[in-house]
Design a protein around this motif. Structure first.
Motif, PDB file in Angstrom:
ATOM      1  N   VAL A 350       0.837  -1.200   0.000  1.00 50.59           N
ATOM      2  CA  VAL A 350       0.000   0.000   0.000  1.00 50.59           C
ATOM      3  C   VAL A 350       0.872   1.252   0.000  1.00 50.59           C
ATOM      4  N   LEU A 351       1.878   1.284   0.864  1.00 46.24           N
ATOM      5  CA  LEU A 351       2.626   2.517   1.100  1.00 46.24           C
ATOM      6  C   LEU A 351       3.679   2.785   0.038  1.00 46.24           C
ATOM      7  N   GLY A 352       4.221   1.744  -0.565  1.00 46.07           N
ATOM      8  CA  GLY A 352       5.243   1.920  -1.582  1.00 46.07           C
ATOM      9  C   GLY A 352       4.720   1.614  -2.967  1.00 46.07           C
ATOM     10  N   ALA A 353       5.609   1.726  -3.938  1.00 45.08           N
ATOM     11  CA  ALA A 353       5.236   1.445  -5.319  1.00 45.08           C
ATOM     12  C   ALA A 353       4.947  -0.043  -5.490  1.00 45.08           C
ATOM     13  N   ARG A 354       3.958  -0.353  -6.273  1.00 46.13           N
ATOM     14  CA  ARG A 354       3.662  -1.743  -6.585  1.00 46.13           C
ATOM     15  C   ARG A 354       4.526  -2.163  -7.771  1.00 46.13           C
ATOM     16  N   TRP A 355       5.228  -3.258  -7.597  1.00 42.62           N
ATOM     17  CA  TRP A 355       6.150  -3.706  -8.640  1.00 42.62           C
ATOM     18  C   TRP A 355       5.824  -5.155  -9.000  1.00 42.62           C
ATOM     19  N   PRO A 356       6.066  -5.531 -10.252  1.00 40.29           N
ATOM     20  CA  PRO A 356       5.720  -6.893 -10.686  1.00 40.29           C
ATOM     21  C   PRO A 356       6.600  -7.930 -10.011  1.00 40.29           C
ATOM     22  N   ARG A 357       5.964  -8.996  -9.515  1.00 30.91           N
ATOM     23  CA  ARG A 357       6.702 -10.117  -8.938  1.00 30.91           C
ATOM     24  C   ARG A 357       6.728 -11.245  -9.964  1.00 30.91           C
ATOM     25  N   ARG A 358       7.906 -11.774 -10.219  1.00 32.18           N
ATOM     26  CA  ARG A 358       8.049 -12.866 -11.166  1.00 32.18           C
ATOM     27  C   ARG A 358       8.321 -14.172 -10.437  1.00 32.18           C
ATOM     28  N   ALA A 359       7.985 -15.248 -11.089  1.00 31.52           N
ATOM     29  CA  ALA A 359       8.179 -16.577 -10.502  1.00 31.52           C
ATOM     30  C   ALA A 359       9.618 -17.020 -10.743  1.00 31.52           C
ATOM     31  N   GLN A 360      10.529 -16.388 -10.005  1.00 34.77           N
ATOM     32  CA  GLN A 360      11.947 -16.703 -10.162  1.00 34.77           C
ATOM     33  C   GLN A 360      12.711 -16.255  -8.926  1.00 34.77           C
ATOM     34  N   ALA A 361      13.914 -16.773  -8.813  1.00 35.71           N
ATOM     35  CA  ALA A 361      14.778 -16.420  -7.690  1.00 35.71           C
ATOM     36  C   ALA A 361      15.471 -15.087  -7.942  1.00 35.71           C
ATOM     37  N   ILE A 362      15.851 -14.445  -6.847  1.00 32.41           N
ATOM     38  CA  ILE A 362      16.764 -13.301  -6.882  1.00 32.41           C
ATOM     39  C   ILE A 362      18.115 -13.830  -6.437  1.00 32.41           C
ATOM     40  N   ALA A 363      19.123 -13.666  -7.257  1.00 28.79           N
ATOM     41  CA  ALA A 363      20.422 -14.286  -6.997  1.00 28.79           C
ATOM     42  C   ALA A 363      21.069 -13.726  -5.745  1.00 28.79           C
ATOM     43  N   PRO A 364      21.752 -14.571  -4.980  1.00 31.14           N
ATOM     44  CA  PRO A 364      22.500 -14.075  -3.818  1.00 31.14           C
ATOM     45  C   PRO A 364      23.679 -13.220  -4.261  1.00 31.14           C
ATOM     46  N   THR A 365      24.004 -12.212  -3.452  1.00 34.01           N
ATOM     47  CA  THR A 365      25.113 -11.311  -3.785  1.00 34.01           C
ATOM     48  C   THR A 365      26.273 -11.395  -2.815  1.00 34.01           C
ATOM     49  N   ARG A 366      26.044 -12.005  -1.625  1.00 34.61           N
ATOM     50  CA  ARG A 366      27.102 -12.133  -0.615  1.00 34.61           C
ATOM     51  C   ARG A 366      27.780 -10.776  -0.370  1.00 34.61           C
ATOM     52  N   GLY A 367      26.938  -9.791  -0.077  1.00 30.92           N
ATOM     53  CA  GLY A 367      27.395  -8.419   0.023  1.00 30.92           C
ATOM     54  C   GLY A 367      28.459  -8.171   1.072  1.00 30.92           C
ATOM     55  N   TRP A 368      28.516  -8.984   2.119  1.00 28.92           N
ATOM     56  CA  TRP A 368      29.495  -8.762   3.193  1.00 28.92           C
ATOM     57  C   TRP A 368      30.925  -9.041   2.733  1.00 28.92           C
ATOM     58  N   GLU A 369      31.070  -9.696   1.564  1.00 27.81           N
ATOM     59  CA  GLU A 369      32.405 -10.066   1.107  1.00 27.81           C
ATOM     60  C   GLU A 369      33.107  -8.945   0.344  1.00 27.81           C
ATOM     61  N   SER A 370      32.401  -7.889   0.004  1.00 28.39           N
ATOM     62  CA  SER A 370      33.008  -6.793  -0.745  1.00 28.39           C
ATOM     63  C   SER A 370      32.759  -5.485  -0.017  1.00 28.39           C
ATOM     64  N   GLY A 371      33.565  -4.488  -0.323  1.00 30.63           N
ATOM     65  CA  GLY A 371      33.365  -3.168   0.255  1.00 30.63           C
ATOM     66  C   GLY A 371      34.043  -2.998   1.602  1.00 30.63           C
ATOM     67  N   TRP A 372      33.490  -2.109   2.392  1.00 29.17           N
ATOM     68  CA  TRP A 372      34.093  -1.666   3.645  1.00 29.17           C
ATOM     69  C   TRP A 372      34.193  -2.806   4.659  1.00 29.17           C
ATOM     70  N   ARG A 373      35.287  -2.832   5.401  1.00 32.54           N
ATOM     71  CA  ARG A 373      35.458  -3.788   6.504  1.00 32.54           C
ATOM     72  C   ARG A 373      36.032  -3.061   7.706  1.00 32.54           C
ATOM     73  N   ASP A 374      35.651  -3.526   8.907  1.00 32.68           N
ATOM     74  CA  ASP A 374      36.208  -2.927  10.113  1.00 32.68           C
ATOM     75  C   ASP A 374      37.516  -3.612  10.491  1.00 32.68           C
ATOM     76  N   ALA A 375      38.135  -3.122  11.542  1.00 35.55           N
ATOM     77  CA  ALA A 375      39.438  -3.642  11.954  1.00 35.55           C
ATOM     78  C   ALA A 375      39.363  -5.073  12.458  1.00 35.55           C
ATOM     79  N   TRP A 376      38.154  -5.591  12.701  1.00 36.39           N
ATOM     80  CA  TRP A 376      37.985  -6.952  13.199  1.00 36.39           C
ATOM     81  C   TRP A 376      37.615  -7.918  12.078  1.00 36.39           C
ATOM     82  N   GLY A 377      37.655  -7.408  10.833  1.00 33.37           N
ATOM     83  CA  GLY A 377      37.459  -8.255   9.669  1.00 33.37           C
ATOM     84  C   GLY A 377      36.031  -8.425   9.218  1.00 33.37           C
ATOM     85  N   TYR A 378      35.109  -7.687   9.811  1.00 38.53           N
ATOM     86  CA  TYR A 378      33.699  -7.838   9.457  1.00 38.53           C
ATOM     87  C   TYR A 378      33.260  -6.755   8.470  1.00 38.53           C
ATOM     88  N   GLY A 379      32.517  -7.186   7.446  1.00 41.59           N
ATOM     89  CA  GLY A 379      31.949  -6.247   6.498  1.00 41.59           C
ATOM     90  C   GLY A 379      30.576  -5.792   6.937  1.00 41.59           C
TER      91      GLY A 379
END
Length: 718
Positions: A350-379
């Motif tokens: 209701v509150l946001g835009a309505r977008w078409p949903r397809r009968a398919q998966a959204i691929a995983p991106t494993r976002g924590w593996e790229s970009g900024w990391r702290d001094a303890w090794g965590y993204g």
């Protein structure tokens, strides 16, 4: 003159409770002075239908509590709090922030989102916008305290664009380590008036399967209940998956088109035979087979069953929590428990835009593996840092070290592991600001406490980002302000704190991708309009809808998949490694296993001292099976010492025949003078997960012994 809505008079107003994601419709009755006198469920609300839990019904006591903070407070060098003016407090906070930014950089300034920030739509958007304005990566929240395994799973398994099988079509529902009748936070279940909704589902033929070491309020309605030893969830679900593949109960056609790694997963599951899993979970092998068959076996004509599996904190706060959640979702993937092409979309939003949903998966991106990391090794995980790292980040140096922290609507000192060590770390912050109407373990350590209006004293809309998860129908209700703040108080809305600090430090806020004025503070309604700007319905109509209504709009159905769609990844290398490690674990001890959980009366650490709550539940006892009590010489109300590898507590004990023998349980979120904080028994480091630093907060070993009350060893919680 506008006619009053049903059940609304000059002294009663209709709004919503915002303590949890359920956001039940309520009627607030006011006294002659306009103060909250009584709260009750709204019988005309089309979703909640008169339901409201004890937490919502006591909102009046919270708003009028004599312990409520009504003016900004500054902590003095000797630990006392003194009243200051709001502008003076904001000026001094901004001055300190400016010095910290100049000396240590933007990542040294952190924000923490508590539960009351999640259910405050403007504050929920403004907090990360404030951090982004400074360039800080240091965004923490309760999500990485209890169920961040769900984010890990979404980003290394994938998600289905059209969502899981709709609740109204479910033939079977499997709940693992969750109690949605109390928590109101299991997305495959209806959160609004959940008991009535489940009764209606069962009348349609839906079967409920529950896996939990305790016969919970939800499990009492189960068609089949399996009560394994705690902290064996990963092994148990691995055994279920092995059996599904062995018996050819998987949806072969779905897997061929949408799933990668089935054979690798099959090989990794080889050690988890029915007999092996039954032995380590201390359950009957035939019961494991039966519950797996109930969930997975197709109909005799080959049609798949419909209905999904879901887990809760019981599965997400123990050892191997990331693996457990991955395997739970693999139950849905292998059995194809997702909306298919042509299915009606029950809640397109209701509150946001309505977008078409397809009968398919959204691929995983494993976002924590790229970009900024702290001094303890965590993204970063979905844009957030790992909360269990916060004490180390406060005490440490290097990238991501934290020197200033603003906590909005939360109590991380209570919620994080190693309670005493966490409190000591928070005491080392150069600046701690708590936006909260009450003193708690965190705000007591703050340099400044800024009191906000409480929920009935402000207007709100639901979270646009969560509405499709928390609602099974496209429902909307504008939560109107129904009570005035106390006279002579000086309060500030949560979102306004972040805007005011940004203005004072010369930063520009981008609110939901829209630059806003930093000269004149925006009006609350203008910010609501920004959040509603993409809605399929006019913002003016949504802001006027105080009754609550289902807004279906044009019907939407699941669209066909694209050519060569992405696939679920059921067997990434780190999951296979975790399965190999799990197979080698042999946990044989004589200790009891402690699980923590929620109770009806309170939301985590909130409102324990309200009179009606304190009468019903003055403390959080250690619940035990009567046989386990008798074998240790304990009687109801006795004082016991609970010891883990990391700490000990003294608590009173209470019998609970709903527990299986060998298991004890305590509600989390207690302490600060009421009951005992179970997190004092836990470790921030030992056994924590590699991706999200999630510690073991449930399902760990404890020893329980009687304590002589006359031996001078202190009372509960000491």
């Amino acid at each position: 003159m506008k006619k009053a809505a049903p059940h609304e008079t000059d002294i009663s107003r209709i709004t919503t409770c915002r303590i949890c994601a359920g956001q039940c419709g309520i009627i607030v009755e006011l006294d002659a002075a306009g103060r909250v006198d009584r709260v009750r469920g709204d019988p005309d609300n089309p979703l909640t239908r008169g339901y409201a839990c004890i937490k919502g019904l006591t909102l009046g006591e919270a708003h009028s509590s004599p312990n409520r903070i009504l003016h900004p407070l500054r902590r003095t060098d000797d630990g006392r709090f003194v009243q200051v003016g709001m502008n003076e407090a904001l000026d001094e906070i901004a001055e300190r922030l400016g010095k910290i930014l100049a000396e240590h950089g933007p990542d040294a300034v952190a924000g923490f989102r508590g539960t009351m920030n999640y259910t405050n739509s403007l504050a929920a958007h403004m907090l990360p916008a404030w951090l982004a304005a400074m360039g800080s990566h240091s965004f923490f929240s309760t999500m990485t305290i209890d169920q961040s395994a769900k984010w890990i799973t979404a980003d290394r398994l994938g998600v289905w664009e059209a969502g899981k099988d709709p609740y109204e079509n479910a033939e079977v529902l499997l709940v693992i380590g969750a109690n949605p009748f109390v928590s109101l936070s299991t997305f495959t279940m209806v959160m609004q008036n959940p008991v009535k909704a489940l009764k209606e589902a069962k009348a349609r033929g839906t079967r409920l399967l529950v896996i939990d070491p305790r016969r919970t309020e939800t499990a009492a309605f189960a068609d089949r209940l399996l009560q394994p030893l705690p902290d064996e969830d990963a092994a148990l679900v691995a055994g279920m998956l092995r059996l599904i593949l062995e018996e050819n109960w998987a949806d072969r056609e779905f897997c061929e088109h949408n799933v990668e790694g089935v054979e690798a997963l099959r090989d990794a599951l080889a050690p988890f035979t029915v007999d092996h899993v039954a032995q380590r979970c201390n359950i009957a092998a035939e019961d494991l087979v039966a519950i797996t068959r109930d969930f997975a076996e197709p109909h005799p004509d080959g049609r798949r069953k419909r209905g999904a599996a879901a887990s809760g904190t019981g599965a997400n706060m123990g050892a191997f929590s990331n693996l457990t959640e991955h395997l739970v979702e693999c139950l849905n993937v292998l059995c194809g428990r997702f909306a298919r092409e042509g299915d009606a979309i029950g809640n397109p939003g209701v509150l946001g835009a309505r977008w078409p949903r397809r009968a398919q998966a959204i691929a995983p991106t494993r976002g924590w593996e790229s970009g900024w990391r702290d001094a303890w090794g965590y993204g970063l995980l979905m844009g957030e840092r790992m909360s269990a790292i916060l004490p180390q980040a406060i005490l440490g140096t290097g990238t991501g070290a934290v020197r200033a922290l603003v906590v909005d609507g939360g109590n991380p000192v209570n919620a994080l592991a190693e309670t005493a060590e966490t409190a000591a770390a928070f005491g080392n912050l150069q600046l701690l600001v708590s936006i909260d109407p009450f003193l708690n373990e965190t705000s007591r350590l703050a340099h400044f406490i800024l009191p906000p209006p409480m929920m009935l004293e402000r207007a709100d809309i639901r979270s646009r980002d969560w509405e499709s998860y928390t609602l099974h129908e496209p429902f909307h209700q504008f939560a109107q302000m129904v009570a005035r703040p106390p006279e002579n108080s000086e309060l500030i809305e949560d979102w306004q704190v972040f805007w005011e600090l940004a203005k004072r430090t010369g930063h520009k806020i981008i609110f939901d991708d829209v630059p806003i004025s930093m000269e004149t503070r925006p009006e609350t309604e203008d910010l609501f309009r920004i959040l509603l700007r993409h809605s399929a319905f006019p913002a003016e109509d949504l802001l006027a809808e105080k009754r609550g209504v289902v807004l279906r709009g044009d019907p939407m159905c699941v669209k066909p998949a694209e050519p060569c769609p992405p696939r679920f990844q059921v067997a990434p290398s780190d999951v296979l490694a975790e399965l190999e490690t799990l197979a080698g674990v042999r946990r044989q001890t004589s200790a009891l296993r402690l699980v923590c959980g929620r109770v009806r009366h309170v939301q985590n650490s909130m409102y324990h001292d309200l009179p009606s709550i304190a009468r019903r539940m003055p403390e959080n006892p250690l619940s035990m099976h009567p046989d386990d009590m008798a074998s240790r010489g304990l009687v109801p109300g006795a004082l016991a010492r609970v010891r883990s590898a990391h700490g000990e507590l003294r608590v009173t004990v209470a019998p609970d025949r709903n527990l299986r023998s060998g298991v004890v349980t305590m509600p989390h979120g207690w302490g600060d003078g009421r009951g005992a904080n179970v997190n004092s028994l836990t470790s921030l480091i030992q056994g924590r997960q590699t991706i999200n630093a999630m510690p073991i907060l449930s399902g760990f070993d404890v020893m329980v012994d009687p304590v002589d009350r006359n031996a001078g060893q202190g009372g509960p919680g000491n």
